[in-house]
Design a protein around this motif. Structure first.
Motif: not given
Length: 413
Positions: A283-289, A291-293
């Protein structure tokens, strides 16, 4: 009397190695067991499709730490060992030879190349790229081949195509989409990569599906396309994506959805089990979603964050997504993320035709991502623009006379 804790890290790639390093750097005095299924000590993967593949980076340079580093820091590095089972209830991991107890566990099992399933895909001369041995096999193939077919025009496909051209091979790039990297960059910027490879003599077969790999005496000699055309080749490179190695986590009952699902602290639903790197859908707080990068920077930075949380120091992973690529004389850095809603426009700054520019993906007046091509020292400013979420003036973004740091500072207000 305090019982010494044992932290086990499954996966000795970049994420696992950096987690082990951070544990010792931050004063963890318990046992650290780092388990890898390769015989090589932890190494960086980007050189495998770049400098190491082209022979410009020495082998010793790819390793994350010197040979004696783990011994000097009392890190129990176990190589060539596959973990077969994780028992969360018992706090144990099992290999073929033993059962290891843990207090905290980090799963950093990475990913594996997606395999072609067409006829002939198992012929000799068909190459995938993930490990050191794969890179060495490709290097040898490029040294002897005259014609190379590359299936898939993603980052691995483009970088290996560039390496094959540097080795003097004729290269044909086969891609299902109408442009390289179309799904990643969008048409405006993807076209710059199509032009780059055309300028270096790569033949592009776009909108092309692969029907089979043909061969002679059990060795690949070409690729038959869906339309019936045959691309002759002495070597075939397949770069059609990767799949996260989630089998252990799934069997242990941990949530898996395009990777092991973790929160911003890289913790799973089990408070004693964490995940990092290619395998983690975080979970990326900056993006609110979530992601698997599949990027080097995610593994580099997630390992230490996981280590901090394993030690009880609550730390969020809040980095702006970042990756880089080198092809021919073209170096780039990309910061940010364009979500499924896409973007409204791409704003270019600099000399696109000359290959020195910055591209900004903008939606609702806000910069979602920026990519600097042969333009350096601007990554911090691009990250500041992305992180601010503020509206920007496209004219200032495009104007090379406007100092980018000034634009970023004003956007953040």
């Amino acid at each position: 009397m305090t019982t010494q804790q044992t932290f086990v890290i499954v996966g000795a790639g970049l994420a696992g190695a950096k987690a082990a390093e951070a544990l010792r750097t931050n004063g963890f005095g318990g046992k650290v067991i780092l388990i890898g299924d390769e015989d090589e000590r932890p190494y960086d993967r980007p050189p495998l499709s770049k400098g190491y593949l082209q022979g410009t980076t020495e082998r010793e340079k790819i390793y994350i730490h010197p040979a004696q580093w783990h011994l000097e820091r009392d890190i129990d590095l176990r190589l060539g060992i596959r973990v077969n089972d994780i028992d969360c209830a018992a706090h144990e991991v099992k290999t073929a030879g033993e059962t290891l107890g843990y207090d905290k566990l980090l799963v950093a099992t990475g990913s594996a190349p997606r395999r072609l399933t067409v006829p002939g895909a198992d012929l000799a001369g068909v190459h995938y790229l993930r490990r050191v041995a794969d890179s060495e096999a490709l290097k040898a193939a490029f040294a002897s081949a005259q014609r190379v077919a590359v299936i898939g025009a993603g980052w691995i496909g483009l970088e290996t195509a560039a390496a094959a051209r540097a080795a003097g091979c004729q290269v044909t790039l086969i891609e299902r989409g109408k442009l390289p990297l179309l799904a990643v960059l969008g048409a405006e910027v993807a076209e710059t990569y199509a032009a780059l490879h055309r300028a270096h003599g790569v033949e592009g077969r776009m909108n092309a599906g692969v029907a089979e790999i043909i061969g002679d005496s059990d060795k690949a000699t070409g690729v038959r396309l869906v339309d019936g055309d045959v691309v002759a080749a002495d070597a075939v490179v397949v770069g059609v994506g990767i799949t996260p190695n989630t089998e252990l986590a799934a069997a242990a009952g941990l949530p898996v959805d395009n990777g092991i699902v973790v929160d911003e602290h890289l913790a799973t639903i089990d408070p004693d089990v964490f995940a990092a790197g290619d395998v983690a859908n975080s979970y990326y707080p900056l993006l609110g979603t979530h992601l698997r990068l599949e990027h080097w920077s995610a593994a580099l930075n997630q390992g230490p964050v996981a280590a901090a949380n394993m030690m009880g120091t609550l730390t969020s992973y809040d980095h702006v997504p970042y990756f880089f690529s080198d092809q021919y004389d073209c170096g780039m850095e990309y910061s940010g993320y364009v979500g499924p809603d896409g973007y409204d426009e791409v704003v270019f700054r600099g000399d696109v035709a000359g290959g020195e520019f910055i591209a900004f993906w903008v939606r609702d007046g806000r910069v979602l991502a920026g990519m600097n091509v042969n333009t350096w020292g601007v990554t911090d400013a691009i990250e500041a623009l992305v992180r601010s979420g503020a509206r920007v003036d496209p004219a200032k973004l495009a104007d090379p006379e406007e100092l980018l740091m000034y634009v970023a500072a004003n956007a953040a207000r």
